[in-house]
Design a protein around this motif. Sequence first.
Motif, short mmCIF file in Angstrom:
data_model
loop_
_atom_site.label_atom_id
_atom_site.label_comp_id
_atom_site.label_asym_id
_atom_site.label_seq_id
_atom_site.Cartn_x
_atom_site.Cartn_y
_atom_site.Cartn_z
N ILE A 106 -17.32 16.75 28.77
CA ILE A 106 -16.52 15.80 29.55
C ILE A 106 -17.17 14.42 29.53
O ILE A 106 -16.49 13.39 29.34
N LEU A 107 -18.50 14.38 29.68
CA LEU A 107 -19.19 13.10 29.67
C LEU A 107 -19.05 12.39 28.33
O LEU A 107 -18.80 11.18 28.27
N VAL A 108 -19.21 13.14 27.24
CA VAL A 108 -19.07 12.55 25.91
C VAL A 108 -17.66 11.99 25.73
O VAL A 108 -17.47 10.85 25.27
N GLU A 109 -16.67 12.78 26.12
CA GLU A 109 -15.28 12.36 25.97
C GLU A 109 -14.98 11.09 26.78
O GLU A 109 -14.39 10.13 26.26
N LYS A 110 -15.40 11.09 28.04
CA LYS A 110 -15.09 9.96 28.91
C LYS A 110 -15.82 8.69 28.47
O LYS A 110 -15.25 7.59 28.48
N ALA A 111 -17.09 8.83 28.10
CA ALA A 111 -17.87 7.66 27.68
C ALA A 111 -17.34 7.11 26.36
O ALA A 111 -17.26 5.89 26.17
N THR A 112 -16.95 8.00 25.46
CA THR A 112 -16.39 7.57 24.19
C THR A 112 -15.05 6.89 24.39
O THR A 112 -14.75 5.86 23.76
N ASP A 113 -14.25 7.43 25.31
CA ASP A 113 -12.97 6.79 25.65
C ASP A 113 -13.19 5.38 26.17
O ASP A 113 -12.36 4.49 25.96
N ALA A 114 -14.31 5.18 26.86
CA ALA A 114 -14.64 3.86 27.42
C ALA A 114 -15.24 2.93 26.37
O ALA A 114 -15.58 1.79 26.69
N LYS A 115 -15.40 3.43 25.16
CA LYS A 115 -15.91 2.65 24.02
C LYS A 115 -17.41 2.37 24.10
O LYS A 115 -17.92 1.45 23.45
N VAL A 116 -18.14 3.16 24.93
CA VAL A 116 -19.59 3.07 24.95
C VAL A 116 -20.15 3.86 23.77
O VAL A 116 -19.68 4.97 23.49
#
Length: 342
Positions: free
Chosen positions: A96-106
């Motif tokens: 979930i963390l990877v998905e959310k952070a990647t979605d945020a373009k970090v």
Amino acid sequence: MVSEGILLGYGNPLLDITVSGTEEFLKKYDLKSDDAILAEEKHMPMYSEMVETFKDVEFIPGGATQNSLRVVQWLIEMPKATTYFGCISKDKFGDILVEKATDAKVNVQYQYTDKAPTGTCAVVVMGNQRSLCANLAAANCFTESHLDDADNWALVEKAKYYYIAGFPLTVSPSAILRIAKYACEQNKVFCSNLSAPFICQFFKEPLMQTLPYVDFLFGNHEEAIQFGIANEFNTNDIKEIALKSSQLPKENKKRSRVVVFTCGDKSTVVAKDGKVEEYSIIPVEPSEIVDTNAAGDAFVGGFLAQLINDKPISDCIKCGHYAANVIVKRSGCSLPEKHDYR
């Protein structure tokens, strides 16, 4: 000019488990409102109890530094302008963390461990107050060896600004010091945060080892008071504490230290070059406040979004206030799809 990888951060990646709590629940787990602590053995049953017994449980990616970088990305709208280091596990919460952070373009470059599950943070909201209790778990397994990887160190070298909140001082102070010293040697900008009263109380030694390399120091009213006590400033005046903090020894003489203390619904205090200034916040009606969790992280994110654009401190403060104003009207560090900051 903002470029890819201009800002690098290291922190404790956590998945926030957010509930609207009760006084009875806080008392059961010896928690205080408007406080942030590390979980002890007595707190471990709390996480499953929150998921099983409370309605409307929210899962939001968290961790102070990661929150701030997500806000930066939201504001500047350039993919991978920020890079983030931290340690997680290859499990459901980690995914979930990877998905959310990647979605945020970090640009997340996590270190992985099989020694512990991905870290979580209990966020118990009571009206306008929140109590945070972090179970670092995998985040506690971050090691300086992550910086030995050539690709990771290349990202450190690529950055021109660095932000590491105070929380990782409990995990890998050597990694923080390595990045801070590099920033100093290269005349790049290193930013940090007092983060929580317990950092000033119980981790003063690594905090003070890092401080000489800090160009921008953030904190809130409670943290500033505790920092003043820890350093025997003999005052509870926030402006005086900010001024004395800005004048503590500093390695890079080419730039002055800037100390920025937020004070809730009162003006933000900024100390630099022997002077103290105050900046009015954006007023918000109490009825509009949903959750003060991550308001400080959002402020830092807004500040940094302007700093990496080489804007003056007044602009940085203005954007910080804007971001915090947005966050307190939402649950956790959740963001609208688009911002309307001008």
